[in-house]
Scaffold this active site. Structure first.
Site, PDB file in Angstrom:
ATOM      1  N   GLY A  48       4.918  -6.896  10.077  1.00  0.00           N
ATOM      2  CA  GLY A  48       3.624  -7.434   9.679  1.00  0.00           C
ATOM      3  C   GLY A  48       2.590  -6.341   9.916  1.00  0.00           C
ATOM      4  O   GLY A  48       2.580  -5.725  11.004  1.00  0.00           O
ATOM      5  N   ARG A  90       7.260   3.458   8.728  1.00  0.00           N
ATOM      6  CA  ARG A  90       7.135   2.608   7.534  1.00  0.00           C
ATOM      7  C   ARG A  90       5.892   3.068   6.744  1.00  0.00           C
ATOM      8  O   ARG A  90       4.820   3.186   7.325  1.00  0.00           O
ATOM      9  CB  ARG A  90       7.009   1.116   7.918  1.00  0.00           C
ATOM     10  CG  ARG A  90       8.228   0.580   8.670  1.00  0.00           C
ATOM     11  CD  ARG A  90       8.166  -0.939   8.796  1.00  0.00           C
ATOM     12  NE  ARG A  90       8.479  -1.590   7.527  1.00  0.00           N
ATOM     13  CZ  ARG A  90       8.338  -2.905   7.310  1.00  0.00           C
ATOM     14  NH1 ARG A  90       7.843  -3.686   8.251  1.00  0.00           N
ATOM     15  NH2 ARG A  90       8.646  -3.431   6.142  1.00  0.00           N
ATOM     16  N   ASP A 240      -0.467  -5.695   3.008  1.00  0.00           N
ATOM     17  CA  ASP A 240      -0.126  -4.485   3.770  1.00  0.00           C
ATOM     18  C   ASP A 240      -1.078  -3.343   3.464  1.00  0.00           C
ATOM     19  O   ASP A 240      -1.243  -2.423   4.266  1.00  0.00           O
ATOM     20  CB  ASP A 240       1.312  -4.059   3.484  1.00  0.00           C
ATOM     21  CG  ASP A 240       2.267  -4.998   4.184  1.00  0.00           C
ATOM     22  OD1 ASP A 240       2.503  -6.105   3.668  1.00  0.00           O
ATOM     23  OD2 ASP A 240       2.732  -4.644   5.282  1.00  0.00           O
TER      24      ASP A 240
HETATM   25  O1  MRU Z   1       8.314  -6.205   5.939  1.00  0.00           O
HETATM   26  P1  MRU Z   1       7.325  -7.002   6.736  1.00  0.00           P
HETATM   27  O2  MRU Z   1       7.902  -8.228   7.354  1.00  0.00           O
HETATM   28  O3  MRU Z   1       6.582  -6.137   7.720  1.00  0.00           O
HETATM   29  O4  MRU Z   1       6.262  -7.483   5.666  1.00  0.00           O
HETATM   30  C1  MRU Z   1       5.150  -8.231   6.095  1.00  0.00           C
HETATM   31  C2  MRU Z   1       4.255  -8.660   5.011  1.00  0.00           C
HETATM   32  O5  MRU Z   1       4.445  -8.359   3.858  1.00  0.00           O
HETATM   33  C3  MRU Z   1       3.027  -9.415   5.441  1.00  0.00           C
HETATM   34  O6  MRU Z   1       2.677 -10.361   4.483  1.00  0.00           O
HETATM   35  C4  MRU Z   1       1.868  -8.427   5.611  1.00  0.00           C
HETATM   36  O7  MRU Z   1       2.252  -7.368   6.443  1.00  0.00           O
HETATM   37  C5  MRU Z   1       0.664  -9.082   6.175  1.00  0.00           C
HETATM   38  S1  MRU Z   1       0.875  -9.563   7.857  1.00  0.00           S
HETATM   39  C6  MRU Z   1      -0.557 -10.245   8.419  1.00  0.00           C
END
Ligand code: MRU
Length: 350
Positions: A48, A90, A240
């Site tokens: 997240g 990432r 993101d």
């Molecule tokens: O791959 P992830 O689980 O890190 O992806 C998370 C998301 O796409 C969330 O929707 C985004 O980071 C927003 S979190 C407040």
């Protein structure tokens, strides 16, 4: 209040909930090295966008504690090396780079003021703690701005997990839902399971059930039908990275959900703190999209879902164009679509 990541004062290390194990096991980890923090981000033990930023900031602070030299220059070099390592984990969530920049700025100020190793350690930890605390306050503000957009009564669909687990606490998209429920709105949440890693099924459902918020799980490919049945009055997702024109990268499948919402005349909201906004990119085409291991699709959790050697395309995120977004809900206020350039610019100067 559920908070997935913090600093363990007693042990002097990074404390986090291993989200790869949820919902079966609630296992907390104490990470004592920068490489472990980097691996936790890479493996999605912590995930997240805002939570990744917090993890990176705490990882930099940890580097200062792990380096036992009495020479401030050696300690500063260790922190910069940690920032480099954490920055390579990432690529899509800009919060990671935003948080690392904040930590480097703080380091620079401390070095310029001739800080000793003790002051360097305390200053960097204070900065990381501040990033975490401000994120929690941002989520509350997003909730306040977003709650009035939620129906008084009805269904709200969300994708992936943009909840407490993805932030310092409370959540962005789920923060909006939480604030609406706290304001007395009668909301039924529909959670997309979110293939391939099931953040919706494993994490969103888990944290909403914990808070007694009504939630129904659907497979991603059911969203259109559920909308057609009239069960959905609004969509709210996290992000993101949001570019200067309002395009928003979020978990793969978000774009499809936005297209479906448009087709059904349902408002589509993106909720994110200002640390997710990247004003240096003019549009979403410039956002780097993380590609992940094929095994996440062919062999999730060790199961066999496809023949050995299957050719796979596994982007972790997609970009929803601003034209499909009704409004972006930030901690600084709302930016209404479809033309968001001026609105985002005004908030960037706020
Ligand atoms: O791959 P992830 O689980 O890190 O992806 C998370 C998301 O796409 C969330 O929707 C985004 O980071 C927003 S979190 C407040």
């Amino acid at each position: 209040m559920l908070s997935p990541i913090s600093w363990n004062d007693e042990l002097g290390c990074v404390h986090l909930l291993d989200q790869t194990k949820l919902p079966e096991i609630e296992q907390w980890m104490d990470l004592t090295g920068v490489a472990e923090v980097a691996e936790a981000i890479r493996s999605l033990a912590v995930r997240g966008a805002p939570a990744i930023g917090i993890a990176a900031a705490l990882g930099c602070a940890l580097a200062a504690f792990v380096e036992d030299s009495e020479d401030p220059a050696i300690l500063a070099a260790a922190v910069l090396a940690a920032a480099e390592e954490l920055g390579g984990t990432r690529p899509t969530a800009v919060n990671l780079f935003w948080a690392l920049e904040k930590m480097k700025e703080r380091l620079e100020t401390l070095v310029a003021s001739q800080a000793g190793v003790k002051e360097l350690r305390a200053g960097l930890l204070a900065e990381a703690q501040k990033i975490r605390e401000e994120d929690i306050a941002s989520c509350r503000a997003i909730g306040r701005f977003g709650a009035p957009l939620m129906p008084n009564e009805g269904g709200v669909i969300t994708h992936c997990n943009a909840g407490a687990l993805a932030t310092g606490a409370y959540g962005t998209a789920l923060g909006v839902i939480r604030a609406a429920v706290e304001a007395g709105k009668n909301i039924q949440v529909f959670a997309d399971e979110t293939r391939p890693l099931l953040q919706g099924a494993r994490l969103t459902v888990w944290e909403l059930m914990r808070d007694d918020i009504d939630v129904t799980l659907i497979c991603d490919n059911m969203a259109g039908y559920v909308m057609r049945l009239g069960h959905i009055q609004a969509c709210v997702v996290g992000a993101d990275r949001i570019t200067a024109n309002g395009d928003a990268a979020n978990k793969i499948g978000t774009y499809s959900l936005a297209v479906l919402a448009k087709r059904h005349g349902i408002p589509f909201y993106v909720a994110a703190p200002w640390s997710t906004v990247d004003m240096s990119l003019s549009d979403g085409d410039a956002i780097p999209i993380e590609q992940r291991d094929a095994k996440e699709i062919t062999n999730p959790r060790g199961a066999v879902f496809a023949p050995k050697g299957t050719k796979v395309f596994n982007p972790a995120f997609d970009v929803t164009p601003a034209s499909l977004i009704s409004a972006i809900i930030t901690d600084r206020g709302l930016v209404e679509g479809p033309d968001m350039i001026q609105g985002l610019l005004a908030l960037s100067e706020a």
